[in-house]
Design a protein around this motif. Structure first.
Motif, mmCIF file in Angstrom:
data_model
loop_
_atom_site.group_PDB
_atom_site.id
_atom_site.type_symbol
_atom_site.label_atom_id
_atom_site.label_comp_id
_atom_site.label_asym_id
_atom_site.label_seq_id
_atom_site.Cartn_x
_atom_site.Cartn_y
_atom_site.Cartn_z
ATOM 1 N N ILE B 27 -12.363 -35.669 14.880
ATOM 2 C CA ILE B 27 -13.162 -35.835 16.094
ATOM 3 C C ILE B 27 -12.298 -36.373 17.237
ATOM 4 C CG2 ILE B 27 -15.053 -37.146 17.121
ATOM 5 C CD1 ILE B 27 -16.401 -37.043 14.403
ATOM 6 N N LYS B 28 -11.361 -37.253 16.863
ATOM 7 C CA LYS B 28 -10.534 -37.873 17.898
ATOM 8 C C LYS B 28 -9.337 -37.013 18.286
ATOM 9 C CE LYS B 28 -10.930 -41.782 19.154
ATOM 10 N NZ LYS B 28 -11.614 -42.259 20.383
ATOM 11 N N PRO B 30 -8.884 -34.038 19.906
ATOM 12 C CA PRO B 30 -8.729 -33.557 21.279
ATOM 13 C C PRO B 30 -8.400 -34.737 22.208
ATOM 14 C CG PRO B 30 -10.814 -32.834 20.345
ATOM 15 C CD PRO B 30 -10.241 -33.831 19.402
ATOM 16 N N ASP B 33 -11.772 -38.839 25.729
ATOM 17 C CA ASP B 33 -12.981 -39.143 24.990
ATOM 18 C C ASP B 33 -14.184 -38.833 25.885
ATOM 19 O OD1 ASP B 33 -13.320 -41.334 26.763
ATOM 20 O OD2 ASP B 33 -11.985 -42.523 25.499
ATOM 21 N N PHE B 34 -15.339 -39.157 25.400
ATOM 22 C CA PHE B 34 -16.559 -38.852 26.139
ATOM 23 C C PHE B 34 -16.534 -39.492 27.532
ATOM 24 C CE2 PHE B 34 -20.967 -39.828 27.313
ATOM 25 C CZ PHE B 34 -21.481 -38.552 27.309
ATOM 26 N N LEU B 296 -20.104 -32.415 19.213
ATOM 27 C CA LEU B 296 -18.688 -32.126 19.031
ATOM 28 C C LEU B 296 -18.076 -31.667 20.339
ATOM 29 C CD1 LEU B 296 -18.639 -30.362 15.560
ATOM 30 C CD2 LEU B 296 -17.507 -32.499 16.167
ATOM 31 N N ARG B 297 -18.829 -30.913 21.114
ATOM 32 C CA ARG B 297 -18.309 -30.344 22.349
ATOM 33 C C ARG B 297 -18.078 -31.444 23.383
ATOM 34 N NH1 ARG B 297 -22.248 -26.213 23.966
ATOM 35 N NH2 ARG B 297 -21.720 -24.952 22.178
ATOM 36 N N SER B 298 -19.016 -32.391 23.465
ATOM 37 C CA SER B 298 -18.893 -33.413 24.492
ATOM 38 C C SER B 298 -18.173 -34.655 23.980
ATOM 39 C CB SER B 298 -20.274 -33.788 25.008
ATOM 40 O OG SER B 298 -21.002 -34.387 23.956
ATOM 41 N N GLN B 299 -17.604 -34.565 22.787
ATOM 42 C CA GLN B 299 -16.896 -35.692 22.183
ATOM 43 C C GLN B 299 -17.756 -36.945 22.107
ATOM 44 O OE1 GLN B 299 -12.929 -35.270 24.343
ATOM 45 N NE2 GLN B 299 -12.402 -35.931 22.289
ATOM 46 N N ASP B 300 -19.007 -36.744 21.804
ATOM 47 C CA ASP B 300 -19.897 -37.876 21.568
ATOM 48 C C ASP B 300 -19.583 -38.363 20.157
ATOM 49 O OD1 ASP B 300 -21.886 -39.669 21.504
ATOM 50 O OD2 ASP B 300 -23.494 -38.276 22.037
ATOM 51 N N GLN B 301 -18.516 -39.182 20.045
ATOM 52 C CA GLN B 301 -17.841 -39.334 18.756
ATOM 53 C C GLN B 301 -18.695 -39.943 17.655
ATOM 54 O OE1 GLN B 301 -14.396 -41.541 19.801
ATOM 55 N NE2 GLN B 301 -15.384 -43.513 19.512
#
Lengths: 630, 341
Positions: B27-28, B30, B33-34, B296-301
């Motif tokens: 997840i981390k 890319p 972050d969000f 996943l797209r918006s990196q809402d981790q």
């Protein structure tokens, strides 16, 4: 006496892609009440089809074309059932099947379901056929049957699963299952073929005693004339789906009439064969052993200085059994698969290695080939005068050693790659060892084919188009491709029919003298070893217990295990019937059960004692054998 | 058996730990972050106050901390601004996008997802089992051939395409809108009998769409297994005992061919869930799939991480159950326990 079963002009046809095969073609015979009839024939003769027709459990492709299978139940006098004309899944047939006629199969390993306990599978037969019994009565009947077939603790046996039992015990469970309903007729389809000789003798004894106790008739299907001579009262010989000869056992053995039967009799190795007497295969091979590059009549250096070709000293191989526990795996114990084995093989000699399954004979062979690494011991190979320490060979030297020692496998079906043609199979060893160019390799391959009596035109075929015997010959040819000095044959004929067996044995015999080969011949079949070997080593529980020349071993066996082994072989000779008393009640292969000077346990040291005439026996070192010397 | 169960349970702990680490790293992976995406947006608008709030949030969520620390705080073995509070404590974290705790965002959807997928598994078994048995016992009959053909069609059709086709026909032929997992008026309402009923009436379409390929595969496998077992010697033995055909089939070969079915349980859950994500997007189902995609797209981790951990847990538990069932059903596994071959 009345007949239990009458088969009249039975025809069973198989519908296969190639057309209709007449698997059983007009067979008629009868089984008298309480009597034993043996149905004899090679594989493919249709004898199993007859058994399946009697049980009406024919495979889907088979159908009964015509004929009658008349069953007279002794419990219902006057009632005749024609099994051939009943629906195979109908209630009437199902009532007879398993209840009044039962069957024992060849493979105890697969014939029982691994997911159900022995007790469950036995009591199921009772549930189906004697539904009036209550649960307690059923259990009592199962226990009684299990005790009858020789389980020491029937209550415990009831809850075991088949895979927890040895082959012999599984077959006993199978017998218990078939007999629990007290059938009038037992069909035994090769009941002991998959078992060791000693176990076989026990099972035969068991079946015979149960038969007289339960007063049932038996239809015994076998290819082993030794079993026939010991068990049967009447014999029916089948060949290509037809009965070629039938009669009482005395007539069949003392005065065989039909050429096939006569040939079959001559093809079986017997103990009382004269020295140098050859087996006569039913179909003789024309093997060309005269014009060989690979043969080239090598004068062996070893013969000149009389050193043995291979010396094995104190070979030990342990296998560890592991136990899985909460914290991982730990050592639970160790099994000595091969325990202090020493022997030598002279050049041009054939050493027989005999023993039942699990005695360590194959492990020993694999250690000689360096495919299993021994824990300790020494193997010295005499490479034309230079002794080589086989276990220390590395890299190129090991590669060179592999050319000199080759292996013939037991199973001719799985030991040949089904995706390679015979040409590729035979050329592969040459290719690996970089022998010759393409043309020379081809010439050698052709020569190898001639050597084992196969047609050169078949070189482009794949293994599946050959019969078992032909495949085994291909396996032998492959082993010979590199011109080895030592050939290790691991049960090369145990998967073959009697007639083909004689063929392959003769081939091995001829090749040995023609190519000046040395053999280590591993087998559980004493008669086969007797035919081929010069000296015989008897193995039991990882140890060699007796080693002697073959005349000496058969004339004067000393070790109790050897004696039991010899006593257990059914000889196809009416005058030498099995002596069931000599079987030691199944304890023959337990070293702790042997009598005094032979007993092996932790407390005493035992070694190979020389008792004269090249005869060695494993016994306590203090034992006195003076009285045994001839 | 007890030690085996305990051992299997203990092994699940390191397995889940490793999975959580891998999940979080991916997840981390890319860059950014969000919040960094948000900041870029706010900067362009020149909103000073909002920018400060974002900085505050970054501190609050610990996004300025190194990766390992963030991970440790997430699973709950390291103190963050709120003290030690992570997966181990039952705190699934905060969703940036929805500005709500993950559990609040996910709750309803997870339940719907679970219902949907459970029904799919049930559907697969109920349909595949009798068909597989029929195909095996009637090998090469017309029924077998027909079902085989149908099975191949089912296997070869992509789920989403099947969903589209169904939607199109339902709309054009019957004037039905079959999207959604319930009627829109029940969305975000509390659970009631009417809502449940609405879910049931909508559920069958996605169940068929998602279940077809699995069912087809299962039919093929069961048929092949059962055919193998029917050839075995012990079947002949049982026939020779005089057992009626159907009882025999159920007691011996069918029981034997169950093993692959059971060992499939563990695999089935994740594959069904990931397979359903695409279908859920196409059919606009209010299940967890589309939300996971967005997260996943918006990196809402934390949202994405929790989703993935939930999936992993389902898999691991599924495997555990199937292993236990296998041991219970097959004495060879129970008694030899890997000691013998």
């Amino acid at each position: 006496m009345a007949d239990v079963l009458q088969i009249r002009d039975l025809r069973v046809y198989l519908e296969v892609d190639a057309g209709t095969v007449k698997a059983v073609d007009g067979v008629s015979f009868r089984v008298p009440e309480g009597g034993t009839v043996a149905l004899v024939g090679e594989s493919g003769s249709g004898k199993t089809m007859v058994a399946q027709a009697v049980m009406s459990i024919l495979p889907r492709v088979a159908r009964i074309e015509s004929g009658e299978i008349l069953f007279h139940d002794p419990k219902l006098p006057g009632k005749v059932t024609d099994i051939a004309h009943l629906h195979p899944e109908g209630a009437e047939v199902r009532a007879i099947r398993g209840g009044r006629i039962s069957i024992i199969f060849q493979e105890p390993m697969t014939a029982l379901s691994p997911l159900h306990t022995v007790g469950n599978q036995i009591s199921e037969a009772l549930m189906l056929h004697r539904s009036s019994l209550g649960k307690a009565e059923r259990r009592a009947a199962v226990h009684e049957m299990l005790r009858l077939v020789g389980f020491a603790d029937p209550v415990k046996a009831e809850y075991t699963y088949p895979f927890e039992l040895s082959g012999g015990l599984r077959q006993r469970a199978m017998i218990a299952m078939s007999l629990v309903c007290r059938p009038a007729l037992l069909v035994a389809d090769e009941p002991t073929t998959a078992l060791d000789v000693t176990i076989q003798a026990q099972i035969l004894q068991l079946v015979q005693s149960l038969q007289s106790e339960l007063k049932m008739a038996m239809l015994l299907i076998t290819h082993d004339l030794g079993i026939v001579a010991n068990m049967a009262e009447e014999v029916v010989v089948m060949y290509h789906g037809k009965v070629v000869e039938s009669g009482v056992v005395e007539d069949i053995f003392r005065d065989p009439r039909h050429p096939y039967l006569k040939a079959l009799m001559r093809a079986v190795p017997r103990f009382n064969m004269a020295p140098g007497e050859r087996l006569t295969p039913i179909r003789e091979l024309s093997a060309a052993t005269d014009h060989l590059i690979s043969g080239r009549g090598r004068p062996h250096q070893e013969e000149v200085n009389n050193d043995p070709l291979l010396v094995v000293r104190n070979l030990v191989r342990r296998f560890e059994t592991r136990k899985t526990s909460f914290l991982g795996r730990k050592l639970a114990g160790e099994v000595r698969a091969v325990d202090d084995v020493s022997f030598h093989v002279g050049a041009g000699e054939c050493l027989g290695l005999v023993g039942e399954s699990g005695c360590g004979k194959t492990t020993t062979a694999k250690m000689l080939l360096r495919s299993v690494t021994p824990d300790s011991g020494e193997v010295v190979f005499n490479d034309r005068g230079t002794p080589r320490d086989v276990l220390a060979l590395q890299g190129d030297e090991l590669f060179a050693y592999r050319r000199k020692v080759q292996f013939v496998f037991q199973d001719p079906f799985s030991s040949l790659n089904p995706r390679m043609t015979v040409n590729e199979i035979l050329a592969e060893p040459l290719l690996i060892h970089g022998v010759g160019d393409k043309d020379e390799r081809y010439a050698r391959v052709k020569e190898l084919m001639a050597l084992v009596g196969l047609d050169v035109r078949h070189l482009r075929r794949y293994p599946h188009s050959f019969s078992g015997g032909q495949r085994q010959r291909i396996g032998i040819a492959r082993a010979l491709a590199l011109g080895p000095q030592l050939l290790i044959c691991d049960e090369p004929v145990s998967a073959l029919d009697v007639s083909v067996q004689a063929q392959v044995l003769n081939l091995l015999l001829d090749l040995k003298s023609a190519l000046n080969l040395t053999y280590i011949f591993i087998s559980h079949n004493l008669a086969v070893v007797h035919y081929l070997a010069d000296r015989i080593a008897v193995m039991c529980a990882g140890r060699i217990v007796e080693l002697a020349t073959h005349e000496e071993l058969f004339r004067n066996p000393v070790h109790p295990y050897t004696k039991a082994l010899l006593a257990a072989v059914p000889d196809p000779d009416l005058d030498r019937k099995l002596d069931f008393a000599a079987l030691m009640e199944g304890k023959a292969s337990d070293p702790r059960a042997w009598p005094a000077p032979f007993r092996l346990d932790a407390s005493v040291r035992a070694g190979m004692l020389d008792i004269g005439a090249n005869h060695f026996v494993r016994a306590h070192e203090s034992a006195d054998f003076s009285e045994l010397r001839p | 058996m007890l030690t085996y169960t305990l051992r299997r349970l203990l092994i699940m702990i390191p397995t889940l730990l490793v999975i959580s680490f891998v999940t979080f790293s991916i997840i981390k992976l890319p860059p950014g972050d969000f919040l960094s995406n948000q900041i870029a947006e706010l900067r362009s608008q020149g909103d000073k106050a909002a920018l400060e709030k974002v900085e505050f949030l970054r501190k609050q969520y610990g996004l300025d901390k190194p990766f390992v620390e963030q991970y440790a705080a997430w699973i709950g073995i390291w103190p963050s601004e709120q003290g030690i509070s992570g997966l181990l404590q039952g705190d699934w974290g905060w969703s940036f996008e929805h500005d709500l705790p993950v559990s609040a965002v996910v709750g309803d959807r997870m339940l719907l997802s679970f219902m949907l997928n459970f029904t799919v598994v049930l559907f697969t078994w109920v349909v595949a089992f009798p068909i597989g048995v029929y195909a095996a016992t009637h090998q090469y009959s017309w029924g077998d051939h027909g079902l085989t053909l149908l099975g191949y069609v089912g296997l070869a059709t992509p789920n989403f395409l099947f969903a589209l086709v169904l939607m199109y026909f339902a709309n054009v032929q019957f004037g039905l809108a079959i999207g959604g997992i319930m009627d829109p008026e029940y969305l975000d309402k509390a659970w009631s009998l009417a809502k449940f009923g609405s879910v049931l009436t909508h559920l069958w379409i996605p169940v068929i769409v998602i279940g077809t390929s699995g069912t087809a595969g299962m039919i093929r496998r069961l048929r092949a297994n059962l055919l193998d077992e029917l050839q075995k010697q012990y079947v002949v033995t049982a026939r020779a005992k005089g057992m009626p055909a159907f009882r025999l089939l159920v007691k011996y070969p069918l029981r034997m061919s169950l093993n692959p079915f059971i060992s499939d349980i563990g695999n089935m859950l994740p594959s069904v869930i990931s397979g359903s994500a695409v279908v859920a997007v196409v059919l606009s189902l209010q299940t967890s799939g589309p939300m996971l995609l967005d997260a996943l797209r918006s990196q809402d981790q934390y949202l994405a991480g929790s989703f993935l951990m939930f999936l992993a847990m389902l898999t691991v538990i599924g495997m555990f159950i199937s292993d236990l069932l296998l041991a219970a059903l097959d004495p060879r596994i129970r008694l030899t326990g890997g000691a013998a071959k």
